[in-house]
Design an enzyme around this catalytic site. Structure first.
Site, short mmCIF file in Angstrom:
data_model
loop_
_atom_site.label_atom_id
_atom_site.label_comp_id
_atom_site.label_asym_id
_atom_site.label_seq_id
_atom_site.Cartn_x
_atom_site.Cartn_y
_atom_site.Cartn_z
N CYS A 72 7.93 -8.62 -13.54
CA CYS A 72 6.83 -9.53 -13.17
C CYS A 72 5.45 -8.89 -13.26
CB CYS A 72 7.08 -10.06 -11.77
SG CYS A 72 8.68 -10.84 -11.63
N LEU A 97 0.85 -1.20 0.00
CA LEU A 97 0.00 0.00 0.00
C LEU A 97 0.88 1.25 0.00
CD1 LEU A 97 -2.98 -0.75 2.45
CD2 LEU A 97 -3.01 -0.68 -0.05
#
Ligand code: UGA
Length: 448
Positions: free
Chosen positions: A261, A251
């Site tokens: 990725c 977050l």
């Protein structure tokens, strides 16, 4: 202890090989690149990864870790073969399986004993079945081969730590005994194991990476709104994160996710959804929001100069897509630098590890050797990668060096209060001290 072969010595293959040898197995890593094999055989890692070099040297010295370009040399002894080759993104977003298919054929042609093949690479659901089918069709020796899915969850920059302290090991097997053997391979790691079928294991990997990407894009959009409304996104994330159902990690608002990725895996999952007629609009929105995030940051830079960047000296602190890695794949710094150069700014860069961006030379880009060098005479400083060395710089002493003491913190890691007290003019993302001008979107339209 088992005899293991690993095909591919990228991040995943190399770390897998090194860790398996460290926990006692005998490992031979295979790569087609002879130079790389020679470098690795001498104990030198071609990638920057904390703690990797020491374990590499140690296990080579103790004769448990070998490198070769010759598949047969490795397969002759191996009971288990890991496939850890790349699955790059194709033009349409799907994962390109050419290296996986080649590895399956190499195994089928050269394996001489009953073998378990473990797919570590991130692959679309159904790929392990494909590998099993290719091997069965092309097998030359009369042996039994079972394919098991064992996706990787390590983070670059924390690869060794993550492998020893993983949250889980996922083993997807159709053949229970093959699954048991792979489970026992990792028993010294003392990590919880999830056993599933192969397709579920493949899906766990994509669904996890995409979920984390969604989490980042979500907090980034909340950050943009915080800024408009005078809220502080770091406080908002702390408050949200204390709810165990949400959790604080991933977050951290900023310039958006990069790396080898998340961008590739979200695209591949979105493609799988399309291919199967299933809406993954949440994943699509996360991808879109991620593209926008670096654009919003660039607009912020431009606004400081009323859109005129000609000749402006911009210092970029951090190049790698995140700290503790030298990986530049999909690094937000690339897009930012390219845009700045296109608008005729002069760009000075500093990264503790990346000293040159491959395939990216431009007369107006200047590489420097320290934060101080980089910011000297700068009209603005952009903090792009939150390396400890950069974040923990002596900002009190540094204030004398730029032309203008303006810092745009793209990672929200500097204390606005402390740096403002030192005389800096600093802005983070989602951290406006007071509400800023509103741009009203019609209700129901979130800008996507
Ligand atoms: C990611 C996953 O975290 C691993 O579990 C997975 O194994 C790996 O992909 C993979 O599929 O091989 P990685 O790409 O190495 O690992 O890096 P992360 O630490 O996850 O960071 C990814 C990107 O998200 C970085 O650009 C980072 O700056 C960004 N990020 C991360 C944020 O913007 N905010 C956050 O709060 C966290």
């Amino acid at each position: 202890m088992e005899n293991v072969a690993v095909i591919g010595t990228g991040y995943v293959g190399l770390v897998t090989g090194v860790v398996l040898s460290e926990i006692g197995h005998t490992v031979t890593c295979i790569d087609i690149d002879e130079n790389k094999v020679n470098t690795l055989s001498q104990g030198n890692s071609p990638i920057y990864e904390p703690d990797l070099d020491a374990l590499l040297e140690k296990n080579i010295a103790e004769n448990r870790l070998h490198f070769t370009t010759n598949h047969s040399e490795a397969f002759d002894q191996a009971e288990i073969i890991f496939i850890a080759v790349g699955t790059p993104q194709s033009e349409n977003g799907s994962a390109n399986l050419v290296h996986i298919e080649q590895a399956a054929r190499d195994i089928a042609h050269k394996v001489v004993r009953d073998t378990i093949v473990v797919v570590k690479s991130t692959v679309p659901v159904g790929t392990n079945d494909l590998v099993q089918a290719i091997i069965e069709q092309e097998l030359r020796a009369s042996v039994n081969v079972q394919v098991v899915s064992n996706p990787e969850f390590l983070r670059e920059g924390h690869a060794i730590y993550d492998t020893f302290h993983a949250d889980r090991i996922v083993i997807g097997a159709e053949n229970e005994r093959a699954g048991d053997t792979i489970q026992s391979l990792f028993e010294n790691l003392e990590v919880p194991v999830v056993r599933t079928n192969r397709r579920s294991a493949e899906m766990i990997k994509y669904a996890s990476n995409a979920f984390l990407a969604v989490k980042i894009s979500y907090i980034n959009q909340i950050a943009n709104l915080c800024e408009m409304l005078g809220a502080e996104v770091n406080d908002v994330a702390d408050g949200m994160g204390l709810d165990h159902r949400i959790g604080r990690s991933f977050l951290n608002a900023g310039l958006g996710y990069g790396g080898s990725c998340f961008p590739k895996d979200t695209a591949a999952l979105a493609y799988l959804g399309c291919e199967n007629g299933i809406s993954l609009s949440i994943v699509d929105a996360a991808i879109h929001a991620n593209h926008q995030q670096s654009q919003i940051f660039l607009e912020r830079v431009l606004n400081h100069f009323n859109g005129d960047m000609i000749g402006k000296k911009i210092a970029i602190l951090g190049l790698a897509f995140k700290p503790d890695t030298d990986d530049m794949r999909e690094a937000p710094s690339l897009k930012i630098i390219k845009n700045l150069l296109d608008s005729k700014a002069q760009v000075k860069v500093y990264d503790p590890v990346v000293h040159e961006i491959n395939d990216f030379s431009h007369p107006s880009i200047e590489y420097t050797n320290s934060v101080q060098d980089c910011i000297t005479n700068a009209d603005a400083i952009l903090l792009v990668t939150e390396w400890d060395e950069i974040v923990n710089s002596d900002w009190k002493q540094l204030i004398d060096y730029p032309k203008s003491p303006l810092i745009l913190d793209g990672r929200n890691v500097l204390s606005i209060k402390e740096l403002t007290n030192l005389g800096w003019q600093i802005e983070g993302i989602g951290q406006a001290a007071k509400p800023v001008q509103k741009k009203v979107l019609p209700i129901g339209q979130n800008g996507i």
